[in-house]
Enzyme design. Sequence first.
Site, PDB file in Angstrom:
ATOM      1  CE  LYS A 219      13.014   1.184   1.678  1.00 55.48           C
ATOM      2  NZ  LYS A 219      12.797   1.101   0.316  1.00 55.48           N
ATOM      3  CD  GLU A 295      -1.174  -2.253   7.442  1.00 51.78           C
ATOM      4  OE1 GLU A 295      -1.251  -3.543   7.148  1.00 51.78           O
ATOM      5  OE2 GLU A 295      -1.216  -1.469   6.325  1.00 51.78           O
ATOM      6  CB  CYS A 329      -2.295  -5.608   3.785  1.00 53.99           C
ATOM      7  SG  CYS A 329      -2.930  -3.982   4.355  1.00 53.99           S
ATOM      8  CD  GLU A 426      -0.345 -10.293   2.730  1.00 52.95           C
ATOM      9  OE1 GLU A 426      -1.133  -9.518   3.007  1.00 52.95           O
ATOM     10  OE2 GLU A 426       0.815 -10.483   3.321  1.00 52.95           O
TER      11      GLU A 426
END
Length: 528
Positions: A219, A295, A329, A426
Site C-alpha cells: 500500500k 521503521e 525520520c 518530531e
Amino acid sequence: MAARRLSSLLCRSLSAGSASKLLSQGRSVSRFSTAAASEELITPPVHIEYTKHLINGQFVDSASGKTFPTYDPRIGEVIAHVAEGDAEDINRAVAAARKAFDEGPWPKMSAYERSRILLRFADLVEKHSEELAALETWNNGKPFEQAAHAELPMLVRLFHYYADKIHGLTVPADGPYHVQTLHEPIGVAGQIIPWNFPLLMFAWKVGPALACGNTIVLKSAEQTPLTALYVAKLFQEAGLPPGVLNIVSGYGPTAGAALASHMDVDKVAFTGSTDTGKIILELAAKSNLKPATLELGGKSPFIICEDADIDRAVELAHFALFFNQGQCCCAGSRTFVHERVYDEFLEKAKARALKRIVGDPFKKGVEQGPQIDSEQFQKVLRYIKSGVESTATLECGGERFGSKGYFIQPTVFSNVQDDMLIAQDEIFGPVQSILKFKELDEVVRRANTTRYGLAAGVFTRNIDTANTLTRALRAGTVWVNCFDVFDAAIPFGGYKMSGIGREKGIYSLHNYLQVKAVVTPLKNPAWL
C-alpha cells in the site's frame, strides 16, 4: 557504489540531456526572502499513465469504483485521481499474492533466476529515471536534482545489492548428525510505505522481500501513489510473474488497516509515524500474530563538540536538518552545540539558513521545495508557533514562504530547552533547534532523554570523544563527521520507539525469511 552522503550526489553537475534542459528552463530561483508565488512554475515533463491498482498483473479499478485526488504541493492543485482501495481491494490483492506464492513459479525459482529479473528491473529504472524523478518531484515536492541524482541511483543500487544474497548454512552438532539451516521465504508480505521517500522506501521494502522469494501486497502513501504504480509496470516489463507484486492505493484507516490485520498475510512491514506504528503492531498481533518490521519516528541529536571545524559543522548540521524539507525520520533535529563555540555556530547557522534557496523544485539550484500537503504544512507552523510562545529565540524564518502551495521559510531557533515541544516532538519540517551544552556526560544524558532512538550525529576531531559518544548514544545509526550516509549494505533502524528490526543490508533479509533447521543422522561418519 561506495557509501556516500546524499548531498555529495546533489552537488554533482547535471548530466547532458533532457534533465539539463528541464532544469535550464528556470532562469532564476528564489531565495529565502522572495515569494515563491512570484515564480513561473515549470510544467513537469511527464505524463501520468498509471492510476489504478495493480492486482494479479492487471491494472484495475477499485471494487467500489471510488477514486481520490493526489496533489501538486507546489500549488495545492489536483494532478490526478487515483483508484481508492479498501478492504475488498486488499482481499483481492492478498488472494492474488497467496496464489502466486502457493502455486506460482516465483518462490520455486533459484535465487539466480530471481536475480535476473531484479537486475532487468534495475536497468529499466535507469532507462526511465528522468520520468520517475519528474513524477516524484511533481507528487512529492522534493527537488528534482535530489530525486534524479541521489534517490534514483540509490534505488538501482539496492536492487543490484539484493540480487545474490540468499544462502543457508551447515552447522556442527554434538553427535553423529548432519545439521543444515534452510532460509525459506516467509510467504505473503504486506508492506506500507510513507510519502517522504516514495521510491526509496519502495526499494527498501520490495527489494529484500522479492529477493527472498516472497510475494507482496504493497500500500502506497495516499499523498504519493504515482511512482509506485509506475515502477510496478517496469517490474512487469522485467518479467515478474503476475500476482508476485500487487499495489493498492488508499488510506491508512481502510486499506492499511485491512492489510495489517489480514489473516492471510504472513508478515507486515511499515514505515511512518510512531503512533501509526503502534496501531500496525496491534493489528498484526490481534489477527494472526504476524511478525512486524517497523521503521518509525526520530528526534535525532546532532552533537557539535568544542574542537569542531565550525564552518564544516554549520554546513553539515544544516544539511542534517533541512534535507528533504526537513521531512526525514532521521533528521538531525536537536542540534547540541558546545558552549565555547555556541555563539559562532549560531550566527553562521542563521546566515546559512537565510541563504537557503526555496522555490519550484524543478528549477536548478533549488534546495527546498514545499511540504507534502496542507496537513503537514499546518502542523509545522503550529510547532513554530509553539517555539515562539516558549522562551526560545526565533533567529530567522517562522512563516509561510510565498502565497501558494505549502512552502515554509527555513527556520532557526536558539536558546532551546529540553522541555520545549520543538525539542521533544518530531516536527518533520524545516525547523532547526539549537541547544547549548557544557560537558560530554551532560550531552549524552540529554541526547538519550527521548522516546526515540533512530539516529545521531557527532562532529569532533578527537577520536576518543567520537568513540565515547558512538557507544553511549542509544541510536540505531551514529554518523561521525558526516550525516545521511546511506548505502545498500548499511543497516538502518532504531532503538526504543523508533521501531523494530533493520532495513537494508543483510539484516533486512532476516525480515522476509523463515529459518528451518534440518537434522539428519550420520551412519559411521569419518569425522564430525
